[in-house]
Design a protein around this motif. Structure first.
Motif, PDB file in Angstrom:
ATOM      1  N   ALA A  39       0.834  -1.209   0.000  1.00 24.38           N
ATOM      2  CA  ALA A  39       0.000   0.000   0.000  1.00 24.38           C
ATOM      3  C   ALA A  39       0.869   1.260   0.000  1.00 24.38           C
ATOM      4  O   ALA A  39       0.575   2.225  -0.707  1.00 24.38           O
ATOM      5  CB  ALA A  39      -0.929  -0.001   1.201  1.00 24.38           C
ATOM      6  N   GLN A  40       1.948   1.259   0.767  1.00 25.53           N
ATOM      7  CA  GLN A  40       2.843   2.407   0.803  1.00 25.53           C
ATOM      8  C   GLN A  40       3.555   2.604  -0.529  1.00 25.53           C
ATOM      9  O   GLN A  40       3.681   3.724  -1.024  1.00 25.53           O
ATOM     10  CB  GLN A  40       3.875   2.239   1.921  1.00 25.53           C
ATOM     11  CG  GLN A  40       3.288   2.292   3.310  1.00 25.53           C
ATOM     12  CD  GLN A  40       4.287   1.873   4.373  1.00 25.53           C
ATOM     13  OE1 GLN A  40       5.160   1.047   4.110  1.00 25.53           O
ATOM     14  NE2 GLN A  40       4.141   2.436   5.568  1.00 25.53           N
ATOM     15  N   ALA A  71       2.506   1.560  -3.454  1.00 25.13           N
ATOM     16  CA  ALA A  71       1.502   1.973  -4.434  1.00 25.13           C
ATOM     17  C   ALA A  71       1.237   3.471  -4.328  1.00 25.13           C
ATOM     18  O   ALA A  71       1.104   4.161  -5.350  1.00 25.13           O
ATOM     19  CB  ALA A  71       0.208   1.192  -4.221  1.00 25.13           C
ATOM     20  N   GLU A  72       1.186   3.984  -3.122  1.00 22.12           N
ATOM     21  CA  GLU A  72       0.955   5.406  -2.932  1.00 22.12           C
ATOM     22  C   GLU A  72       2.137   6.231  -3.458  1.00 22.12           C
ATOM     23  O   GLU A  72       1.947   7.263  -4.095  1.00 22.12           O
ATOM     24  CB  GLU A  72       0.732   5.708  -1.450  1.00 22.12           C
ATOM     25  CG  GLU A  72       0.307   7.128  -1.181  1.00 22.12           C
ATOM     26  CD  GLU A  72      -0.008   7.372   0.285  1.00 22.12           C
ATOM     27  OE1 GLU A  72       0.089   8.538   0.694  1.00 22.12           O
ATOM     28  OE2 GLU A  72      -0.348   6.409   0.987  1.00 22.12           O
ATOM     29  N   GLY A 123       2.013   5.917  -7.344  1.00 21.11           N
ATOM     30  CA  GLY A 123       0.758   6.269  -7.999  1.00 21.11           C
ATOM     31  C   GLY A 123       0.096   5.086  -8.669  1.00 21.11           C
ATOM     32  O   GLY A 123      -0.615   5.239  -9.657  1.00 21.11           O
ATOM     33  N   SER A 151      -1.999   1.121  -8.198  1.00 21.36           N
ATOM     34  CA  SER A 151      -2.930   0.447  -7.297  1.00 21.36           C
ATOM     35  C   SER A 151      -2.150  -0.592  -6.492  1.00 21.36           C
ATOM     36  O   SER A 151      -1.095  -1.065  -6.922  1.00 21.36           O
ATOM     37  CB  SER A 151      -4.049  -0.236  -8.079  1.00 21.36           C
ATOM     38  OG  SER A 151      -3.562  -1.368  -8.762  1.00 21.36           O
ATOM     39  N   THR A 152      -2.676  -0.942  -5.344  1.00 18.20           N
ATOM     40  CA  THR A 152      -2.025  -1.933  -4.485  1.00 18.20           C
ATOM     41  C   THR A 152      -1.950  -3.282  -5.192  1.00 18.20           C
ATOM     42  O   THR A 152      -0.956  -3.995  -5.059  1.00 18.20           O
ATOM     43  CB  THR A 152      -2.797  -2.068  -3.157  1.00 18.20           C
ATOM     44  OG1 THR A 152      -2.927  -0.765  -2.581  1.00 18.20           O
ATOM     45  CG2 THR A 152      -2.074  -2.957  -2.187  1.00 18.20           C
TER      46      THR A 152
END
Length: 107
Positions: A45-46, A48-49, A52, A54-55
């Protein structure tokens, strides 16, 4: 949690060197995705953020890297039927078969 990416020094060094030689933005981001996990141990998740993405994309890339290794970084160019038929041929009249037949008959 299953360890897909080992954070050993040879792996990190190999990925860092590959990052320097990345030839495209897509390849650079893929290497970053794996390298961030190996060096920082960040979650999908980190990462992906940060990128930019998706997870799910990060999960897929990490899984593929654990199975295929560095081969996931070798991106093929776009292909398809158009590129297959637009290859240069020996004749300038490649798009008109009747013109090819006339030019070969004249020889």
């Amino acid at each position: 949690m299953k360890t897909l990416i080992l954070s050993d020094k040879p792996t990190i060094a190999r990925l860092a060197e590959r990052l320097k030689r990345a030839s495209s933005h897509a390849e650079y981001q893929r290497i970053q995705c794996v390298l961030i996990r190996a060096t920082l141990g960040s979650s999908a998740a980190q990462i992906a953020e940060l990128l930019g993405w998706s997870t799910a994309t990060v999960h897929v890339l990490h899984s593929r890297w654990s199975k295929e290794g560095d081969a996931i970084f070798d991106l093929r160019g776009r292909g398809g039927r158009h590129d297959q038929t637009s290859a240069p041929s020996r004749s300038s009249n490649a798009w008109h078969p009747s013109l090819n037949a006339r030019s070969e008959a004249a020889c």
